[in-house]
Scaffold this motif. Structure first.
Motif, short mmCIF file in Angstrom:
data_model
loop_
_atom_site.label_atom_id
_atom_site.label_comp_id
_atom_site.label_asym_id
_atom_site.label_seq_id
_atom_site.Cartn_x
_atom_site.Cartn_y
_atom_site.Cartn_z
N THR A 80 -14.25 51.95 43.05
CA THR A 80 -13.73 53.23 43.45
C THR A 80 -12.45 53.25 44.11
OG1 THR A 80 -14.85 53.09 45.51
CG2 THR A 80 -16.06 54.01 43.53
N GLU B 189 -8.26 49.33 37.35
CA GLU B 189 -9.23 49.83 38.05
C GLU B 189 -10.11 48.72 38.75
OE1 GLU B 189 -11.84 51.33 34.61
OE2 GLU B 189 -10.41 52.70 34.16
N ASN C 132 -4.25 58.76 37.37
CA ASN C 132 -4.27 58.45 35.69
C ASN C 132 -3.54 59.56 35.23
OD1 ASN C 132 -5.29 55.68 35.52
ND2 ASN C 132 -7.37 56.87 35.66
N GLN D 158 -8.67 55.78 41.87
CA GLN D 158 -9.13 56.91 41.73
C GLN D 158 -8.72 57.67 40.43
OE1 GLN D 158 -11.95 58.08 43.18
NE2 GLN D 158 -11.93 56.22 44.68
N THR E 148 -13.77 45.33 38.01
CA THR E 148 -12.29 45.70 37.81
C THR E 148 -12.07 45.61 36.35
OG1 THR E 148 -11.83 43.22 37.85
CG2 THR E 148 -11.99 44.30 39.81
N LYS F 204 -3.15 50.40 33.03
CA LYS F 204 -4.47 50.68 33.55
C LYS F 204 -4.71 49.51 34.70
CE LYS F 204 -9.34 50.40 32.34
NZ LYS F 204 -9.94 50.20 31.13
#
Length: 67
Positions: free
Chosen positions: A15, A12, A22, A18, A61, A10
């Motif tokens: 934005t 993040e 995933n 996106q 994040t 993962k």
């Protein structure tokens, strides 16, 4: 002696990464040599700074990885 690997499950960063990426199951491993220095490099716009922000736990994040 074998290489060490960092497997991301993962990433993040606001934005930037996106939902359509995933599940995060391709191109999600960084291999490191058994000794020496590792450098991440690449052309502009490939995500080096975004990865650094996530790895440093910047605001907005999130990361999950296995070494």
């Amino acid at each position: 002696m074998s290489n060490k690997h960092l497997l991301f499950t993962k990433i993040e960063n606001g934005t930037i990464f996106q939902p359509e990426f995933n599940p995060f199951d391709k191109n999600n491993t960084i291999s490191f040599p058994p000794a020496g220095i590792a450098v991440i490099y690449g052309p502009n716009g490939t995500g080096k700074t975004s990865l650094a922000k996530v790895m440093s736990d910047a605001d907005n994040t999130s990361i999950e990885c296995v070494y």
